[in-house]
Design an enzyme around this catalytic site. Structure first.
Site, PDB file in Angstrom:
ATOM      1  N   CYS A 102       0.847  -1.195   0.000  1.00 47.57           N
ATOM      2  CA  CYS A 102       0.000   0.000   0.000  1.00 47.57           C
ATOM      3  C   CYS A 102       0.881   1.243   0.000  1.00 47.57           C
ATOM      4  CB  CYS A 102      -0.901  -0.018   1.238  1.00 47.57           C
ATOM      5  SG  CYS A 102      -1.908   1.471   1.415  1.00 47.57           S
ATOM      6  N   CYS A 105       0.503   3.144   3.529  1.00 41.11           N
ATOM      7  CA  CYS A 105       0.995   2.693   4.839  1.00 41.11           C
ATOM      8  C   CYS A 105       2.013   1.561   4.787  1.00 41.11           C
ATOM      9  CB  CYS A 105      -0.189   2.248   5.701  1.00 41.11           C
ATOM     10  SG  CYS A 105      -0.911   0.683   5.154  1.00 41.11           S
ATOM     11  N   CYS A 150      -7.268  -1.018   1.795  1.00 38.25           N
ATOM     12  CA  CYS A 150      -6.203  -1.546   2.641  1.00 38.25           C
ATOM     13  C   CYS A 150      -6.746  -1.794   4.051  1.00 38.25           C
ATOM     14  CB  CYS A 150      -5.078  -0.518   2.681  1.00 38.25           C
ATOM     15  SG  CYS A 150      -3.811  -0.890   3.894  1.00 38.25           S
ATOM     16  N   CYS A 153      -4.785   0.997   6.641  1.00 38.47           N
ATOM     17  CA  CYS A 153      -5.028   2.449   6.659  1.00 38.47           C
ATOM     18  C   CYS A 153      -6.388   2.817   6.076  1.00 38.47           C
ATOM     19  CB  CYS A 153      -3.913   3.187   5.919  1.00 38.47           C
ATOM     20  SG  CYS A 153      -3.938   2.979   4.134  1.00 38.47           S
ATOM     21  N   CYS A 173      -8.976  -5.178  -9.447  1.00 37.50           N
ATOM     22  CA  CYS A 173      -8.570  -4.137 -10.394  1.00 37.50           C
ATOM     23  C   CYS A 173      -8.040  -2.965  -9.573  1.00 37.50           C
ATOM     24  CB  CYS A 173      -9.783  -3.742 -11.233  1.00 37.50           C
ATOM     25  SG  CYS A 173      -9.404  -2.555 -12.513  1.00 37.50           S
TER      26      CYS A 173
HETATM   27 ZN   LIG Z   1      -2.629   1.080   3.618  1.00 37.30          ZN
END
Ligand SMILES: [Zn+2]
Length: 186
Positions: A102, A105, A150, A153, A173
């Site tokens: 991510c 984070c 995510c 976060c 996607c």
């Molecule tokens: Zn994240």
């Protein structure tokens, strides 16, 4: 349109049966042992000493803090549920072994072994690292879609579709700008 009126509208259309069966399919329905192995062994594709989040312990920041921390394009996708232009991310063409984390984070979300070329212009994956993402339903295009984000976060990453390749039949996607790629070597 509120949720009830959307549902009423869906029930009144010929698409209702289709949408119903699509929603009923659990994300882990297919894949079996091969996918389980990919999920359990993702760390074999992680570069030694890579800068990643060690756990999914929640990271909560204010809007202003996110604004400072993220590039404007990443902020638009991760914190405002924007969508990048198809074909705009170099990660769509990324083929090296490694791990996608991510961009907000650092939580590892996908390994290169989970990626496939969907031809859509967005980086696409058929499964995820276990526990890395969470989903919600959105109605932005009237028909329900599965939004995913995510798990650490809460940053928006993309949408989940059921037209992916075997063995899962799933297509995550993802916006490339919401990801950071860490190649296994170099
Ligand atoms: Zn994240």
């Amino acid at each position: 349109m509120n949720r009830r009126s959307v549902l009423t509208w869906l029930a009144a259309t010929p698409l209702a049966g289709f949408a119903g069966s699509w929603l009923a399919r659990p994300a882990y329905a297919k894949g079996g042992k091969a996918v389980e192995e990919l999920q359990n062994n993702w760390k074999s594709l992680l570069a030694e000493g890579a800068d990643v989040a060690a756990s999914a312990e929640p990271l909560k920041l204010s809007r202003d803090e996110w604004k400072k921390r993220l590039a404007p394009e990443a902020f638009e996708v991760l914190r405002r549920e924007g969508t990048e232009r198809a074909g705009s991310s170099p990660l769509d063409r990324e083929k090296r072994p490694g791990v996608f984390v991510c961009a907000g984070c650092g939580l590892p979300l996908f390994s290169s072994a989970m990626k496939f070329d969907s031809g859509t212009g967005w980086p696409s994956f058929f499964t995820t690292i276990p526990g890395a993402i969470a989903t919600s339903r959105d109605f932005k295009l009237i028909l329900p879609r599965t939004e995913y984000h995510c798990a650490r976060c809460g940053g928006h990453h993309g949408h989940l579709f059921d037209d992916g390749p075997e063995p899962t039949g799933l297509r995550y996607c993802n916006n490339g700008v919401a990801l950071r790629f860490i190649p296994k070597t170099g």
